[in-house]
Design a protein around this motif. Sequence first.
Motif, short mmCIF file in Angstrom:
data_model
loop_
_atom_site.label_atom_id
_atom_site.label_comp_id
_atom_site.label_asym_id
_atom_site.label_seq_id
_atom_site.Cartn_x
_atom_site.Cartn_y
_atom_site.Cartn_z
N LEU A 27 9.30 -8.53 17.51
CA LEU A 27 8.78 -9.83 17.91
C LEU A 27 9.23 -10.18 19.32
N ASN A 28 8.34 -9.99 20.28
CA ASN A 28 8.64 -10.32 21.68
C ASN A 28 9.97 -9.71 22.13
N GLY A 29 10.24 -8.50 21.65
CA GLY A 29 11.45 -7.79 22.05
C GLY A 29 12.57 -7.85 21.04
N ASN A 30 12.47 -8.71 20.04
CA ASN A 30 13.50 -8.82 19.02
C ASN A 30 13.15 -7.98 17.80
N ILE A 31 14.15 -7.34 17.20
CA ILE A 31 13.93 -6.46 16.06
C ILE A 31 14.40 -7.14 14.78
N ILE A 32 13.54 -7.14 13.76
CA ILE A 32 13.90 -7.63 12.44
C ILE A 32 13.60 -6.54 11.43
N ASP A 33 14.64 -6.12 10.71
CA ASP A 33 14.46 -5.14 9.64
C ASP A 33 13.88 -5.87 8.43
N LEU A 34 12.69 -5.47 8.01
CA LEU A 34 11.99 -6.19 6.94
C LEU A 34 12.40 -5.77 5.53
N ALA A 35 13.23 -4.73 5.43
CA ALA A 35 13.58 -4.24 4.09
C ALA A 35 14.35 -5.28 3.29
N ALA A 36 15.35 -5.90 3.91
CA ALA A 36 16.18 -6.86 3.18
C ALA A 36 15.40 -8.08 2.71
N PRO A 37 14.62 -8.74 3.58
CA PRO A 37 13.86 -9.89 3.09
C PRO A 37 12.81 -9.53 2.05
N PHE A 38 12.21 -8.35 2.17
CA PHE A 38 11.22 -7.97 1.16
C PHE A 38 11.88 -7.61 -0.16
N ALA A 74 0.83 -1.21 0.00
CA ALA A 74 0.00 0.00 0.00
C ALA A 74 0.86 1.25 0.00
N ALA A 75 1.92 1.24 0.82
CA ALA A 75 2.79 2.42 0.88
C ALA A 75 3.50 2.68 -0.44
N LEU A 76 4.09 1.62 -0.99
CA LEU A 76 4.91 1.78 -2.19
C LEU A 76 4.07 1.98 -3.45
N GLY A 77 2.77 1.73 -3.34
CA GLY A 77 1.88 2.01 -4.46
C GLY A 77 1.61 3.50 -4.65
N ASN A 78 1.93 4.28 -3.63
CA ASN A 78 1.79 5.73 -3.74
C ASN A 78 2.97 6.32 -4.52
N LYS A 79 2.79 7.52 -5.02
CA LYS A 79 3.86 8.16 -5.79
C LYS A 79 5.04 8.52 -4.88
N ASN A 80 6.23 8.40 -5.42
CA ASN A 80 7.45 8.89 -4.78
C ASN A 80 7.65 8.38 -3.36
N VAL A 81 7.41 7.09 -3.15
CA VAL A 81 7.64 6.46 -1.84
C VAL A 81 8.64 5.34 -2.03
N TYR A 82 9.65 5.30 -1.15
CA TYR A 82 10.73 4.34 -1.29
C TYR A 82 10.98 3.62 0.03
N LEU A 83 11.13 2.29 -0.04
CA LEU A 83 11.47 1.49 1.13
C LEU A 83 12.98 1.55 1.36
N VAL A 84 13.38 1.77 2.61
CA VAL A 84 14.80 1.83 2.94
C VAL A 84 15.12 0.88 4.09
N LYS A 85 16.37 0.49 4.18
CA LYS A 85 16.82 -0.33 5.29
C LYS A 85 16.92 0.53 6.56
N ARG A 86 16.76 -0.13 7.69
CA ARG A 86 16.88 0.54 8.98
C ARG A 86 18.25 1.20 9.10
N GLY A 87 18.26 2.50 9.34
CA GLY A 87 19.51 3.23 9.48
C GLY A 87 20.04 3.85 8.21
N SER A 88 19.36 3.65 7.08
CA SER A 88 19.82 4.23 5.83
C SER A 88 19.58 5.74 5.81
N PRO A 89 20.53 6.52 5.30
CA PRO A 89 20.28 7.96 5.14
C PRO A 89 19.26 8.21 4.05
N SER A 90 18.56 9.33 4.14
CA SER A 90 17.50 9.64 3.17
C SER A 90 18.08 10.39 1.98
#
Length: 242
Positions: free
Chosen positions: A222-233, A191-207
């Motif tokens: 997940l129960n206290g653990n962090i998973i950055d979803l950018a790479a798997p997606f 839904a987000a990326l279907g909008n104009k001029n929207v880009y997925l970035v990895k956690r910590g990436s500069p804009s």
Amino acid sequence: MKIVSIGADISANDTSCSRELIRKLEADIPILVDLGAYKAALTNITGDDVVISAFVDDSITAKINRAIIHILKENSEDMGDLEGISGTPEGAGEGISYAEAKIRQDRYPDAIILSFDTYGGEEFVSNVANSTIKAAKGMDGVTDVSEEIKPGTRKIPGVGYVSEKTDDPVVAATIEDMESIGVVAGAMLGAALGNKNVYLVKRGSPSHIIPGSVIVSATAFLNGNIIDLAAPFEERTRILKV
């Protein structure tokens, strides 16, 4: 129980967060657990915005929110969005972003957090965030989704008021089981990326984007653990060659 997520621009520049800022924030976040949060983490780092999230009992929401603001203030390189917080609606300015969503008592506290960053306060970012909320609502495996972004001043429990000028929204969705993470996050990111001029970035990436654009980071908490979803997606959406 619920998840609370607070996002703020406290960076010394407009495109990224320094390693030192991230290190100091992560060092202080255990204070939230000491105050009663079940789990807490620096979930998203999106351009020059950071998001601190915590799983909390309803009774201590205000206390944990205040503590998050204290951590942000103590470690800020620039007060930025923190200056927009006011004790009254009339004094509210461009401030912190806030999201909360309920968690069923018989479930592990699992959530998806999306964080958006704009370079020039692009107004369409609220429509982008709202499209991700609408995508998640009613899906199988979703317990709750944070409120849509609406015009007007917003009251943040335990903290104060921010105005509609607040421009880097945060979205949180709580999840019933781990197997639903991919399905729900996929719908929200689609839904987000279907909008104009929207880009997925990895956690910590500069804009490093052309002004007029919006970036989004996606984290599974997940129960206290962090998973950055950018790479798997990125891998999941790669077109297979035949």
